[in-house]
Design an enzyme around this catalytic site. Sequence first.
Site, PDB file in Angstrom:
ATOM      1  N   ASN A  98      33.251  33.848  41.867  1.00 11.05           N
ATOM      2  CA  ASN A  98      31.915  33.715  42.474  1.00 11.05           C
ATOM      3  C   ASN A  98      31.499  34.911  43.328  1.00 11.05           C
ATOM      4  OD1 ASN A  98      33.589  33.037  44.618  1.00 11.05           O
ATOM      5  ND2 ASN A  98      32.121  31.580  45.457  1.00 11.05           N
ATOM      6  N   GLU A 126      41.928  31.119  51.253  1.00  6.55           N
ATOM      7  CA  GLU A 126      40.524  30.820  51.575  1.00  6.55           C
ATOM      8  C   GLU A 126      40.019  29.910  50.467  1.00  6.55           C
ATOM      9  OE1 GLU A 126      39.075  31.391  54.216  1.00  6.55           O
ATOM     10  OE2 GLU A 126      40.370  32.917  55.074  1.00  6.55           O
ATOM     11  N   CYS A 155      31.319  29.383  48.504  1.00 10.72           N
ATOM     12  CA  CYS A 155      32.151  28.486  49.318  1.00 10.72           C
ATOM     13  C   CYS A 155      31.426  28.178  50.620  1.00 10.72           C
ATOM     14  CB  CYS A 155      33.507  29.100  49.574  1.00 10.72           C
ATOM     15  SG  CYS A 155      33.381  30.714  50.276  1.00 10.72           S
TER      16      CYS A 155
HETATM   17  N1  LIG Z   1      36.779  30.087  51.301  1.00 13.52           N
HETATM   18  C1  LIG Z   1      36.465  31.139  50.578  1.00 13.52           C
HETATM   19  O1  LIG Z   1      36.500  32.264  51.067  1.00 13.52           O
HETATM   20  C2  LIG Z   1      36.044  30.987  49.151  1.00 13.52           C
HETATM   21  C3  LIG Z   1      36.408  29.908  48.393  1.00 13.52           C
HETATM   22  N2  LIG Z   1      36.048  29.787  47.081  1.00 13.52           N
HETATM   23  C4  LIG Z   1      36.399  28.581  46.360  1.00 13.52           C
HETATM   24  O2  LIG Z   1      36.802  28.933  45.036  1.00 13.52           O
HETATM   25  C5  LIG Z   1      36.472  27.898  44.136  1.00 13.52           C
HETATM   26  C6  LIG Z   1      35.803  28.431  42.896  1.00 13.52           C
HETATM   27  O3  LIG Z   1      36.567  29.399  42.321  1.00 13.52           O
HETATM   28  P1  LIG Z   1      37.459  29.152  41.016  1.00 13.52           P
HETATM   29  O4  LIG Z   1      37.645  30.442  40.380  1.00 13.52           O
HETATM   30  O5  LIG Z   1      36.939  28.062  40.188  1.00 13.52           O
HETATM   31  O6  LIG Z   1      38.826  28.669  41.666  1.00 13.52           O
HETATM   32  P2  LIG Z   1      40.252  28.635  41.009  1.00 13.52           P
HETATM   33  O7  LIG Z   1      41.150  28.178  42.077  1.00 13.52           O
HETATM   34  O8  LIG Z   1      40.285  27.934  39.735  1.00 13.52           O
HETATM   35  O9  LIG Z   1      40.544  30.171  40.654  1.00 13.52           O
HETATM   36  C7  LIG Z   1      40.669  31.168  41.620  1.00 13.52           C
HETATM   37  C8  LIG Z   1      41.645  32.223  41.120  1.00 13.52           C
HETATM   38  O10 LIG Z   1      42.949  31.648  41.031  1.00 13.52           O
HETATM   39  C9  LIG Z   1      43.469  31.812  39.716  1.00 13.52           C
HETATM   40  N3  LIG Z   1      44.366  30.703  39.407  1.00 13.52           N
HETATM   41  C10 LIG Z   1      44.070  29.532  38.769  1.00 13.52           C
HETATM   42  N4  LIG Z   1      45.182  28.766  38.658  1.00 13.52           N
HETATM   43  C11 LIG Z   1      46.196  29.472  39.232  1.00 13.52           C
HETATM   44  C12 LIG Z   1      47.586  29.208  39.429  1.00 13.52           C
HETATM   45  N5  LIG Z   1      48.144  28.072  39.031  1.00 13.52           N
HETATM   46  N6  LIG Z   1      48.325  30.136  40.059  1.00 13.52           N
HETATM   47  C13 LIG Z   1      47.772  31.281  40.499  1.00 13.52           C
HETATM   48  N7  LIG Z   1      46.471  31.594  40.321  1.00 13.52           N
HETATM   49  C14 LIG Z   1      45.685  30.696  39.719  1.00 13.52           C
HETATM   50  C15 LIG Z   1      42.222  31.877  38.845  1.00 13.52           C
HETATM   51  O11 LIG Z   1      42.518  32.435  37.597  1.00 13.52           O
HETATM   52  P3  LIG Z   1      41.539  32.169  36.335  1.00 13.52           P
HETATM   53  O12 LIG Z   1      40.280  32.826  36.625  1.00 13.52           O
HETATM   54  O13 LIG Z   1      42.200  32.810  35.200  1.00 13.52           O
HETATM   55  O14 LIG Z   1      41.398  30.707  36.217  1.00 13.52           O
HETATM   56  C16 LIG Z   1      41.330  32.733  39.714  1.00 13.52           C
HETATM   57  O15 LIG Z   1      41.678  34.097  39.638  1.00 13.52           O
HETATM   58  C17 LIG Z   1      35.587  26.968  44.905  1.00 13.52           C
HETATM   59  O16 LIG Z   1      36.286  25.821  45.255  1.00 13.52           O
HETATM   60  C18 LIG Z   1      35.201  27.748  46.158  1.00 13.52           C
HETATM   61  O17 LIG Z   1      34.908  26.989  47.253  1.00 13.52           O
HETATM   62  C19 LIG Z   1      35.362  30.766  46.487  1.00 13.52           C
HETATM   63  C20 LIG Z   1      34.971  31.876  47.190  1.00 13.52           C
HETATM   64  C21 LIG Z   1      35.238  32.050  48.587  1.00 13.52           C
HETATM   65  O1  LIG Z   2      28.032  33.525  52.031  1.00 12.26           O
HETATM   66  C1  LIG Z   2      28.839  34.231  52.546  1.00 12.26           C
HETATM   67  O2  LIG Z   2      28.787  34.534  53.706  1.00 12.26           O
HETATM   68  C2  LIG Z   2      29.990  34.741  51.724  1.00 12.26           C
HETATM   69  C3  LIG Z   2      30.261  33.758  50.661  1.00 12.26           C
HETATM   70  C4  LIG Z   2      31.461  33.994  49.897  1.00 12.26           C
HETATM   71  O3  LIG Z   2      32.136  34.968  50.050  1.00 12.26           O
HETATM   72  C5  LIG Z   2      31.836  33.016  48.914  1.00 12.26           C
HETATM   73  O4  LIG Z   2      31.173  32.029  48.742  1.00 12.26           O
HETATM   74  O5  LIG Z   2      32.839  33.276  48.247  1.00 12.26           O
END
Ligand SMILES: NC(=O)C1=CN([C@@H]2O[C@H](COP(=O)(O)OP(=O)(O)OC[C@H]3O[C@@H](n4cnc5c(N)ncnc54)[C@H](OP(=O)(O)O)[C@@H]3O)[C@@H](O)[C@H]2O)C=CC1
Ligand SMILES: O=C(O)CCC(=O)C(=O)O
Length: 500
Positions: free
Chosen positions: A157, A255, A289
């Site tokens: 994202n 995170e 997020c």
């Molecule tokens: N708090 C924060 O700063 C943020 C949090 N998020 C959170 O991320 C989520 C969305 O992202 P999303 O990509 O769907 O999340 P995922 O947890 O599915 O994927 C995140 C990363 O982890 C990898 N991954 C998946 N499974 C494993 C595993 N078993 N071991 C190690 N790595 C793994 C993914 O690979 P692959 O792509 O190949 O599946 C990807 O690179 C939302 O819940 C959002 O809230 C997002 C941005 C910021």
């Molecule tokens: O909105 C922001 O401040 C950053 C958001 C972000 O990094 C995310 O959603 O992954």
Amino acid sequence: MTKTLIQEEKLMNFINGNWVNSSTNQFKEVKNPANLETLVRVPLSSEADVDEAVQTAKKAQKEWALVPAPQRAEVLYRVGLLMKERKEDLSQILTMENGKVIEEARGEVQEGIDMAFYMAGEGRRLFGQTTPSELKDKFAMSVRSPIGVVGIITPWNFPIAIATWKSFPAIVAGNAVVWKPATETPLMAYELAKIFEEAGLPKGVLNVVFGSGSGVGDAMVHHKDIRVISFTGSNDVGRDIAAKCGQQLKKVSLEMGGKNAVIVMDDADLSLATEGILWSAFGTSGQRCTACSRVIVHEDVKERLEERLLAEMEKLTIGNGLDENIKVGPIINEGGLEKIKEYIKIGQDEGAKLLAGGYSLDQGEYRNGNYFAPTLFTDATPDMRIAQEEIFGPVVSLIPVKSFEEAIEVNNGVEYGLSSSVFTRDVNRVFAAQRDLDTGIVYVNAGTTGAEIHLPFGGTKGTGNGHRDSGVAALDVFTEWKAVYVDYSGKLQRAQIDVD
Ligand SMILES: NC(=O)C1=CN([C@@H]2O[C@H](COP(=O)(O)OP(=O)(O)OC[C@H]3O[C@@H](n4cnc5c(N)ncnc54)[C@H](OP(=O)(O)O)[C@@H]3O)[C@@H](O)[C@H]2O)C=CC1
Ligand SMILES: O=C(O)CCC(=O)C(=O)O
């Protein structure tokens, strides 16, 4: 026309400064969520590829740690300049692979540029502490030491900003990096690695291994020579990684998700609040997020806020984010779309009132993309699943409350603690809110998104495990504190003895 910005048909891993094929020769197609056009094929690498990257990183790190930090920083400075020069191309590629609208893509790339210059500055700081010794003719200080090889795992994202939040502090602090980007968005990783290459980063200091989470990500988590994992993504995956790292006593920074709320009090500027909600709930199609997915509204202004939100939502244009007039882009993939649809049904079954949206768009110009209409529920209660669980789409629920105290309680009554915001004109409420809102980020009279890179980014409770990306705090993830004592008395002095 913009597709010509993508020059490769198939990507390669970046290991030891070379572009190399993965050992598996397996690939996955990466599609533009706006029109499902194939953009590129991404390798699905193996454990052997991870090991190669780690071995190379381990060797490179030893040399890199000896380069004076101000010189390490110069590489980041050049990275920042190159990113700036290519900002528009990077932004367009980002919009194509992720779907976010072009003005947001530009904003994300700018975050990376800002991070490069900010962390380059750290090369001349990386402050430690000096402190008096207990003993005469003895000097005591603490310094930050690099940890070694760090593994970073990033989501789709924010495919470039989050990577810069993690890799830039790691590199300036003298570590080498193995990076697994999200499979959905490999192009930003490819572009950033090319920029590092051009900026003169020594071979092996940054390595990119493309592949699945269960393959490459898991191999990184288990690799004994990766000493830190910095992960951003979903809670389920984060918990799993934390458990595995815990077993190995490996440092891990997480995170994860959010269930962020905007609080609108009875004295709020409703026009400002409407704007703040719109931007943070429907920007990036709610796939942040930090996205606002709850509005905790004082019952006295609920109806007026609903009217304003509905009027403004009608003006939101939905479509391909490359068009400058579009405000809401597509959802990343079919899976994301299905999850949102499920939550609409859950919300209706729970008894929340659907005021707008609630459907996907699949006719005419939307036929070939993953589009969902901005959605507004009202009269949700704090315990409903739509008010508790992360939806990751353009869906926001209004929860009416009777008082400021109740608003704070509702805000804090979820498992997550990333971002929160309060709209009020009462300075007493402002200060009480910033104290009592149990989130890592608090906004006053602004929406829940829009973090600045020199402040710590992360959350409390289920959002993380106490670490932070961004700001100086990020250096804590990628360094160990070392205590150094220099005794210049010429004799063996003993501390920790009773001198009385
Ligand atoms: N708090 C924060 O700063 C943020 C949090 N998020 C959170 O991320 C989520 C969305 O992202 P999303 O990509 O769907 O999340 P995922 O947890 O599915 O994927 C995140 C990363 O982890 C990898 N991954 C998946 N499974 C494993 C595993 N078993 N071991 C190690 N790595 C793994 C993914 O690979 P692959 O792509 O190949 O599946 C990807 O690179 C939302 O819940 C959002 O809230 C997002 C941005 C910021
Ligand atoms: O909105 C922001 O401040 C950053 C958001 C972000 O990094 C995310 O959603 O992954």
